[in-house]
Write an enzyme that holds these catalytic residues in place. Structure first.
Site, PDB file in Angstrom:
ATOM      1  N   ASP A 237      -2.112   1.864  -4.904  1.00 57.72           N
ATOM      2  CA  ASP A 237      -3.386   2.405  -4.163  1.00 57.72           C
ATOM      3  C   ASP A 237      -4.462   1.249  -4.678  1.00 57.72           C
ATOM      4  O   ASP A 237      -4.214   0.510  -5.376  1.00 57.72           O
ATOM      5  CB  ASP A 237      -3.707   3.646  -4.645  1.00 57.72           C
TER       6      ASP A 237
ATOM      7  N   HIS B  63       0.656  -1.200  -0.010  1.00 51.07           N
ATOM      8  CA  HIS B  63       0.034   0.096   0.066  1.00 51.07           C
ATOM      9  C   HIS B  63       0.935   1.394   0.053  1.00 51.07           C
ATOM     10  O   HIS B  63       0.284   2.308  -0.348  1.00 51.07           O
ATOM     11  CB  HIS B  63      -0.843  -0.165   1.343  1.00 51.07           C
TER      12      HIS B  63
END
Length: 442
Positions: free
Chosen positions: A418, A414
């Protein structure tokens, strides 16, 4: 007679140390020149160590699972050559060994009386003395009493039990003479059975236990590497996983047709088609095919797809790499998948075939389950996991039809990818798999 110290050579790639994963000799064995003596594991692969001389093994560096620095002594061999024939030791390696000896206790200090030679013993020591087994004297064996006579009262028989069992029975108010032992003496399990099944005439001994003994297994070799890599991945990477359902009915029909007309070409599984779809969509989503350097904070988006292929072996999970997967068709991919999987399972995969991946695919095949949350192969930023194909009824307009469905999982870093990017990427892969003719369109 002379002693030759075989030092762990530099096995390349900046490796500072290697782990002993197998000894093929022991102290006292005769070895010939070029005979395999040990298997050493680096971060990349297992390397076979061969003796440079002939002679008798007199000392070994340690046990399986120990780490040996490059340049340190691996084993000592007593040869028939003259003392001066042995090459002079590397001063730097000698320094390293002396430091190790000063800071590390020998095997004799840890396990006295083992009798196994260790690096650092005096040449004349010849190893610690072997402990001589002593046969148990009949005088020390308990005399076997006569068998109890029929009708003999239980309280008159001799009861064998440890002090802990006796103390527990006393606390519980249990007369040990009333407890049946499943063996030569009363144990805690017998007390548990007595409490569970009752006493007196209503008591009956339970069936023999089918439990196995606890088995300590040392975490070494490939299993240790997997543990370290997975722990580092979960510790450093904030994972998230996205799962999408894909209708592969048309793709499975195409695959069946291609296999029926494959000739001498390899049989196609689902994986080559998935790899083609992955590579076709990467140019639009370059953040998926990337590696993240934690120390410099730099993400490198790779133009080529070097696809890691997680492969289960007897030694553990290995990840051989399909180089330039973007330039291969389904038949070429099928052949390379078969070749690399066989090399990994037989331990013949080369170091360069087990490193340098930019993206990894992990598949459990028919055991794929409903969904998976795969762990990223650090320093990559994504890993893709197809799950098993199942047949279910689905709606197509007003009709209910039979369809072959497969869930596709992707785990991403992450910090780099995204959620929207991951979902969009999987949707692009899904479009190609559900319309498989697009896989072959330029």
């Amino acid at each position: 007679m002379a002693r030759f110290t075989f030092r762990l050579p530099d096995i390349g790639e900046g490796i500072a140390e290697a782990e002993i994963v197998a000894w093929h000799v022991k102290v006292g064995d005769r070895v010939e020149e070029d005979q395999q003596v040990a298997d050493m594991m680096t971060d990349k692969a297992t390397v076979e160590m061969e003796s440079p001389v002939s002679g008798t093994v007199v000392e070994l560096a340690g046990e399986v699972g120990d780490q040996v620095p490059i340049g340190s002594a691996l084993l000592v061999i007593e040869t028939d050559a003259a003392e001066e024939a042995a090459p002079p030791p590397d001063p730097k390696a000698e320094e390293v060994e002396e430091q190790i000896e000063a800071e590390t206790p020998g095997v004799e200090e840890i396990l006295p009386g083992t009798g196994r030679g260790t690096i650092g013993e005096a040449d004349g020591g010849g190893g610690a003395p072997q402990a001589t087994p002593v046969e148990e004297s009949p005088l020390h064996q308990p005399a076997a009493g006569p068998p109890p006579r029929a009708g003999e009262e239980l309280e008159h028989r001799h009861v064998l039990a440890s002090p802990a069992v006796r103390a527990r029975a006393r606390d519980l108010g249990i007369d040990l003479a009333q407890v049946k032992a499943d063996g030569d003496r009363i144990r805690h399990a017998d007390l548990d059975a007595y409490l569970r099944y009752g006493s007196g005439e209503g008591y009956h001994a339970p069936h023999a236990s089918h439990a196995r003994e606890d088995e300590p297994v040392k975490v070494i070799g490939m299993r240790r590497r997997i543990a370290e890599n997975m722990a580092a991945s979960k510790r450093h990477i904030p994972h998230f996983t996205y799962v999408e359902e894909i209708d592969v009915t048309a793709l499975e029909d195409m695959r069946a047709d291609l296999n029926a007309n494959r000739g001498n070409r390899p049989k196609l599984t689902m994986l080559p088609f998935l790899i083609v779809a992955i590579c076709r969509t990467i140019p639009v989503f370059p953040m998926i095919n990337a590696r993240y350097d934690d120390e410099t904070g730099v993400v490198t988006r790779h133009g080529r797809v070097h696809l890691g292929m997680a492969t289960q072996t007897d030694a553990g999970l290995m990840v051989p790499v399909i180089r330039d997967a973007q330039d291969r068709n389904v038949w070429q991919l099928a052949a390379e998948i078969t070749r690399l999987a066989e090399a990994a399972r037989t331990g013949k995969a080369k170091s360069e075939e087990l490193s340098g991946s930019t993206l990894t695919v992990t598949s459990l095949g028919p055991l794929g389950g409903i969904a998976t949350t795969p762990v990223i192969n650090r320093p990559e930023v994504a890993i893709i996991g197809p799950n098993k194909i199942v047949e279910r009824p689905v709606f197509r307009g007003d009709d209910i039809v039979r369809a072959k469905l497969m869930n596709l999982s992707i785990s991403c870093d992450h910090r780099v990818v995204d959620g929207w990017d991951a979902a969009s990427y999987v949707q692009a892969v899904k479009k190609l798999l559900e319309t498989p003719v697009l896989l072959f369109a330029e």
